[in-house]
Design a protein around this motif. Structure first.
Motif, mmCIF file in Angstrom:
data_model
loop_
_atom_site.group_PDB
_atom_site.id
_atom_site.type_symbol
_atom_site.label_atom_id
_atom_site.label_comp_id
_atom_site.label_asym_id
_atom_site.label_seq_id
_atom_site.Cartn_x
_atom_site.Cartn_y
_atom_site.Cartn_z
ATOM 1 N N VAL A 1 9.670 5.696 1.339
ATOM 2 C CA VAL A 1 8.495 4.832 1.243
ATOM 3 C C VAL A 1 7.372 5.482 2.039
ATOM 4 C CG1 VAL A 1 7.582 2.532 1.715
ATOM 5 C CG2 VAL A 1 9.981 2.802 1.020
ATOM 6 N N MET A 2 6.347 5.942 1.340
ATOM 7 C CA MET A 2 5.237 6.645 1.968
ATOM 8 C C MET A 2 4.096 5.666 2.223
ATOM 9 S SD MET A 2 6.777 9.542 1.900
ATOM 10 C CE MET A 2 5.480 10.554 2.623
ATOM 11 N N VAL A 3 3.685 5.578 3.480
ATOM 12 C CA VAL A 3 2.573 4.723 3.889
ATOM 13 C C VAL A 3 1.551 5.599 4.618
ATOM 14 C CG1 VAL A 3 3.950 2.608 4.018
ATOM 15 C CG2 VAL A 3 3.813 4.113 6.016
ATOM 16 N N ARG B 1 20.870 2.466 7.855
ATOM 17 C CA ARG B 1 20.110 3.332 8.750
ATOM 18 C C ARG B 1 18.654 3.389 8.300
ATOM 19 N NH1 ARG B 1 21.153 9.722 8.815
ATOM 20 N NH2 ARG B 1 19.981 9.466 6.876
ATOM 21 N N GLY B 2 17.756 3.214 9.256
ATOM 22 C CA GLY B 2 16.334 3.296 8.974
ATOM 23 C C GLY B 2 15.703 4.429 9.761
ATOM 24 N N VAL B 3 14.830 5.194 9.110
ATOM 25 C CA VAL B 3 14.152 6.319 9.750
ATOM 26 C C VAL B 3 12.658 6.192 9.486
ATOM 27 C CG1 VAL B 3 13.952 8.826 9.925
ATOM 28 C CG2 VAL B 3 16.159 7.790 9.328
ATOM 29 N N GLY B 4 11.864 6.271 10.556
ATOM 30 C CA GLY B 4 10.413 6.299 10.431
ATOM 31 C C GLY B 4 9.890 7.605 10.995
ATOM 32 N N THR B 5 9.200 8.402 10.199
ATOM 33 C CA THR B 5 8.720 9.725 10.608
ATOM 34 C C THR B 5 7.231 9.849 10.332
ATOM 35 O OG1 THR B 5 10.868 10.668 10.007
ATOM 36 C CG2 THR B 5 9.062 12.215 10.362
ATOM 37 N N GLY B 6 6.474 10.284 11.353
ATOM 38 C CA GLY B 6 5.046 10.458 11.153
ATOM 39 C C GLY B 6 4.364 10.984 12.401
ATOM 40 N N PRO B 7 3.041 11.156 12.364
ATOM 41 C CA PRO B 7 2.294 11.662 13.513
ATOM 42 C C PRO B 7 2.463 10.756 14.733
ATOM 43 C CG PRO B 7 0.943 11.671 11.530
ATOM 44 C CD PRO B 7 2.180 10.902 11.202
ATOM 45 N N LEU C 1 3.947 2.667 12.845
ATOM 46 C CA LEU C 1 4.971 3.045 11.874
ATOM 47 C C LEU C 1 6.320 2.457 12.241
ATOM 48 C CD1 LEU C 1 5.605 4.785 9.349
ATOM 49 C CD2 LEU C 1 6.241 6.622 10.916
ATOM 50 N N HIS C 2 6.673 2.495 13.503
ATOM 51 C CA HIS C 2 7.994 2.019 13.904
ATOM 52 C C HIS C 2 8.078 0.496 13.871
ATOM 53 C CE1 HIS C 2 8.362 6.138 16.092
ATOM 54 N NE2 HIS C 2 8.552 6.230 14.783
ATOM 55 N N THR C 3 6.950 -0.183 14.018
ATOM 56 C CA THR C 3 6.930 -1.629 13.789
ATOM 57 C C THR C 3 7.180 -1.928 12.315
ATOM 58 O OG1 THR C 3 5.393 -2.004 15.635
ATOM 59 C CG2 THR C 3 5.514 -3.711 13.944
ATOM 60 N N MET C 4 6.579 -1.128 11.436
ATOM 61 C CA MET C 4 6.813 -1.287 10.006
ATOM 62 C C MET C 4 8.266 -0.994 9.651
ATOM 63 S SD MET C 4 3.326 0.556 8.608
ATOM 64 C CE MET C 4 3.721 0.288 6.889
ATOM 65 N N LEU C 5 8.855 0.015 10.307
ATOM 66 C CA LEU C 5 10.253 0.358 10.061
ATOM 67 C C LEU C 5 11.160 -0.828 10.391
ATOM 68 C CD1 LEU C 5 12.555 2.412 9.484
ATOM 69 C CD2 LEU C 5 12.425 3.024 11.922
ATOM 70 N N ARG C 6 10.954 -1.427 11.540
ATOM 71 C CA ARG C 6 11.804 -2.559 11.935
ATOM 72 C C ARG C 6 11.652 -3.721 10.959
ATOM 73 N NH1 ARG C 6 13.398 -0.957 17.011
ATOM 74 N NH2 ARG C 6 11.841 0.268 18.169
ATOM 75 N N ASP D 1 0.818 -1.219 0.000
ATOM 76 C CA ASP D 1 0.000 0.000 0.000
ATOM 77 C C ASP D 1 0.848 1.263 0.000
ATOM 78 O OD1 ASP D 1 1.021 -0.367 2.523
ATOM 79 O OD2 ASP D 1 -0.789 0.233 3.596
ATOM 80 N N ALA D 2 2.134 1.139 -0.280
ATOM 81 C CA ALA D 2 3.053 2.283 -0.221
ATOM 82 C C ALA D 2 3.159 2.988 -1.573
ATOM 83 C CB ALA D 2 4.436 1.814 0.214
ATOM 84 N N THR D 3 3.630 4.231 -1.518
ATOM 85 C CA THR D 3 4.075 4.948 -2.710
ATOM 86 C C THR D 3 5.534 5.336 -2.492
ATOM 87 O OG1 THR D 3 3.294 7.062 -1.821
ATOM 88 C CG2 THR D 3 1.796 5.856 -3.257
ATOM 89 N N LEU D 4 6.266 5.502 -3.568
ATOM 90 C CA LEU D 4 7.694 5.788 -3.485
ATOM 91 C C LEU D 4 7.981 7.189 -3.993
ATOM 92 C CD1 LEU D 4 9.150 2.424 -4.854
ATOM 93 C CD2 LEU D 4 8.671 3.051 -2.484
#
Length: 243
Positions: free
Chosen positions: A80-82, A152-158, A165-170, A62-65
């Motif tokens: 990766v935008m979710v 390096r992984g970064v998850g940013t959102g509300p 989101l951070h579960t998806m990042l991992r 369900d992501a867009t790039l």
């Protein structure tokens, strides 16, 4: 292209993960059996990954790039935008002995603090993590050190979606394959990113729209701004390629 990597290494059951201490390579012993994976030891797990050259990403359906070009031309990142926010996974050249993340996590924490973000340091699956909050936006930064690379992984959102989101990042970091260049590279330099010709249809439109013929910046959302490029040091040396 989308690629499923052949396996050279296998997951070993019954092994207890050990979290590295300060100065140790971030998550190195853990990632060798649980991911992320070095290109020479990628699992045969049937998982589809988007091949971006130095990284092969498992992208949620369900992501867009969105591509972020550098003003000089090369790509800085593919975001990766979710629905819950933005995920970004990048690979950098690192010393053979590791220890780069121990430096970077302190530098990044100080930079974000100076810019007004509230900083929290956590310990997670691969060791030290950084959480930055500015207003209602939260960013979590994780890192893993492999053979001559740092992922390096970064998850940013509300904040309200931070846990999801951070579960998806991992999960994305855990499933990523890093393909290290055979050439020596300056330590901290971004491993080159390339967009393949055969991007799958669900991701093609937004990704191609953000690959401009002239350099331009992608507008950022409010909140902590995590730099895509790492600051270089005069004495950082080079990260040797594979022999």
């Amino acid at each position: 292209m989308v690629a499923t990597e052949p396996a050279r290494g296998r997951h070993r059951k019954g092994r207890i993960a050990q979290v590295p201490g300060p100065g140790e390579p971030a998550g190195r012993r853990h990632h060798q059996h649980h991911g992320p994976w070095d290109g020479e030891n990628a699992p045969r797990d049937g998982r589809l990954r988007l091949d971006l050259g130095s990284v092969q990403l498992p992208v949620p359906p369900d992501a867009t790039l969105i591509a972020e070009p550098d003003p000089s031309g090369p790509l800085r990142a593919v975001h990766v935008m979710v629905p819950e926010g933005r995920l970004t996974v990048s690979a950098f050249a690192a010393p053979r002995t590791g220890g780069l993340w121990a430096e970077l996590v302190e530098e990044l924490g100080a930079q974000l603090h100076n810019e007004g973000a509230t900083i929290r340091r956590d310990r997670g699956e691969w060791g030290r993590e950084l959480v930055a909050r500015n207003g209602d936006v939260v960013a979590r930064v994780v890192a893993v050190e492999g053979p001559r690379w740092l992922l390096r992984g970064v998850g940013t959102g509300p904040a309200q979606h931070a846990l999801t989101l951070h579960t998806m990042l991992r999960d994305m970091v855990r499933g990523t394959v890093v393909v290290r260049s055979p050439d020596p590279l300056p330590v901290r330099s971004l491993l080159p990113l390339e967009v393949p010709d055969d991007v799958p249809e669900p991701f093609r439109e937004t990704l191609y729209q953000t690959l401009p013929t002239r350099p331009r910046q992608i507008a950022g959302q409010d909140g902590p701004v995590i730099p895509m490029m790492l600051p270089q040091k005069a004495d950082s040396g080079t990260s040797p390629g594979r022999s």
